[in-house]
Design a protein around this motif. Structure first.
Motif, short mmCIF file in Angstrom:
data_model
loop_
_atom_site.label_atom_id
_atom_site.label_comp_id
_atom_site.label_asym_id
_atom_site.label_seq_id
_atom_site.Cartn_x
_atom_site.Cartn_y
_atom_site.Cartn_z
N ALA A 188 48.25 42.58 47.24
CA ALA A 188 47.44 42.67 46.02
C ALA A 188 47.24 41.30 45.41
O ALA A 188 48.11 40.45 45.42
CB ALA A 188 48.14 43.58 45.01
N HIS A 248 35.04 51.00 44.89
CA HIS A 248 36.51 50.96 44.92
C HIS A 248 37.05 52.21 45.61
O HIS A 248 36.35 53.21 45.79
CB HIS A 248 37.09 50.85 43.50
N GLU A 249 38.30 52.13 45.99
CA GLU A 249 38.95 53.24 46.69
C GLU A 249 39.98 53.95 45.81
O GLU A 249 40.94 54.55 46.31
CB GLU A 249 39.58 52.72 47.98
N LYS A 289 44.54 53.26 39.75
CA LYS A 289 45.78 53.90 39.29
C LYS A 289 46.47 53.01 38.26
O LYS A 289 46.26 51.79 38.20
CB LYS A 289 46.72 54.18 40.46
N GLU A 341 46.94 58.58 38.61
CA GLU A 341 45.61 58.24 39.11
C GLU A 341 44.63 58.25 37.94
O GLU A 341 44.59 59.21 37.16
CB GLU A 341 45.16 59.25 40.16
N THR A 376 45.93 49.03 39.10
CA THR A 376 45.48 48.57 40.43
C THR A 376 44.15 49.24 40.76
O THR A 376 44.04 50.47 40.72
CB THR A 376 46.51 48.92 41.51
N SER A 393 41.96 49.67 43.84
CA SER A 393 42.03 49.49 45.30
C SER A 393 40.65 49.19 45.85
O SER A 393 39.67 49.87 45.53
CB SER A 393 42.58 50.77 45.96
N ARG A 394 40.58 48.14 46.66
CA ARG A 394 39.31 47.74 47.29
C ARG A 394 39.56 47.42 48.74
O ARG A 394 40.68 47.07 49.15
CB ARG A 394 38.71 46.53 46.56
N ARG A 395 38.50 47.47 49.51
CA ARG A 395 38.63 47.22 50.94
C ARG A 395 39.00 45.77 51.21
O ARG A 395 39.80 45.46 52.09
CB ARG A 395 37.32 47.59 51.63
N ASP A 404 42.73 44.11 46.60
CA ASP A 404 42.95 44.88 45.37
C ASP A 404 42.84 43.97 44.15
O ASP A 404 43.14 42.78 44.21
CB ASP A 404 44.34 45.52 45.38
N THR A 461 44.53 43.63 40.46
CA THR A 461 45.65 44.13 39.67
C THR A 461 45.71 43.40 38.34
O THR A 461 45.33 42.23 38.24
CB THR A 461 47.00 43.97 40.40
#
Length: 299
Positions: free
Chosen positions: A2, A62-63, A66, A91, A132, A134-136, A139, A141
């Motif tokens: 991250a 984004h994925e 959280k 989440e 966070t 989440s990205r490919r 991330d 943070t």
């Protein structure tokens, strides 16, 4: 791994609920800077809002997003290994695209915070909120510190301390402190009695020493620092003389005594009495005291 860097496509802001109404503690950061942190107690809910703003009107794919509430112990000789004793997660958003600013509420109810926050020489115990995205690629943070204070019931037994310092046929001193356990705003009251003085004492000083112990043998580290030192006598005492001691603890940056926190570290306090004679020889006696936190009474 991250990462949070300035080329990030979003800004993340973490706001804690009613934080302006809470007591604040200045937490020292690296390079002489500090941040003001709201104080929480065991059982307090930790709630707030996370706002994510997309920069330059671009779309953010984004994925998932959280939020976590984390308590961790960082040992400075063991950098990179953070021992998490508390980890809660929620989440905020399912995977998708974001084109405009969005605000998310979070709530961690009745959280047990079994340890007090601590920032020492070789160890740091910290609580923080971490968001966070989440990205490919990498991330995004963002963290927000908060501070925890723990109250302990005043001890039932609190005996006075009596000790002797002696050199056969040369020196015999007794000193007495009114108790062995003190709260953070307490006053240490004591007396020193000179029963036999056949060496020329130049002066005498009393200090409070904090000793931080981290790790376990063979990788155990002890660091001692003098919190305060003051002279309680200048010049030679005579037999039968009594010197009173009155030391107010409220003016010093003290923490409670910590013993075997998560089996990672301890912090103990000692009263150190030092006598120095005219040949600069030093005689000393050390006694451990216990320091604890009680709720502050608002006046």
């Amino acid at each position: 791994m991250a990462a949070y860097f300035f080329a990030s496509p979003v800004d993340v802001d973490i706001k804690l609920e009613a934080e302006d109404d809470r007591k604040k503690v200045d937490l020292k950061l690296e390079k002489e800077s500090s941040v003001s942190c709201p104080v929480y107690y065991d059982g307090d809910a930790v709630a707030g809002q996370v706002t994510v703003r997309v920069r330059d009107g671009k779309k953010l794919a984004h994925e998932g997003i959280k939020v976590e509430f984390i308590g961790s112990i960082e040992l400075f000789y063991d950098r990179g290994h953070h021992h998490e004793f508390l980890s809660l997660s929620q989440e905020l958003a399912a995977p998708g695209d974001m084109r405009a600013a969005q605000t998310f509420d979070f709530l961690f109810k009745n959280v047990e915070k079994q340890y007090e926050s601590y920032q020492g020489i070789n160890v740091k115990l910290r609580y923080f909120i971490r968001v966070t995205i989440s990205r490919r690629i990498a991330d995004v943070t963002k963290e927000r510190e908060l501070y925890v204070h723990s109250f302990r019931m005043p001890p039932d037994s609190n005996n006075s301390i009596k000790m002797e310092v002696g050199i056969e046929d040369c020196l015999h001193i007794e000193f007495e402190y009114n108790k062995s356990k003190y709260h953070l705003k307490d006053v240490i009251v004591g007396k020193i009695y000179f029963l036999l003085v056949r060496i020329k004492i130049k002066h005498m000083e009393l200090s409070i020493i904090r000793r931080e112990t981290t790790g376990a043998p063979p990788n155990q580290y002890n660091e001692s620092e003098t919190i305060t030192k003051f002279e309680i006598m200048d010049g030679a005492p005579v037999r039968g003389e009594t010197i009173p001691i009155r030391l107010f603890l409220g003016g010093f940056e003290l923490t409670p005594t910590f013993r075997e926190v998560n089996k990672k570290f301890s912090v103990r306090y000692y009263l150190n009495l030092v006598l120095i004679d005219e040949e600069n020889r030093r005689y000393f006696k050390q006694q451990e005291i216990t320091i604890f936190r009680i709720p502050e009474v608002s006046r």
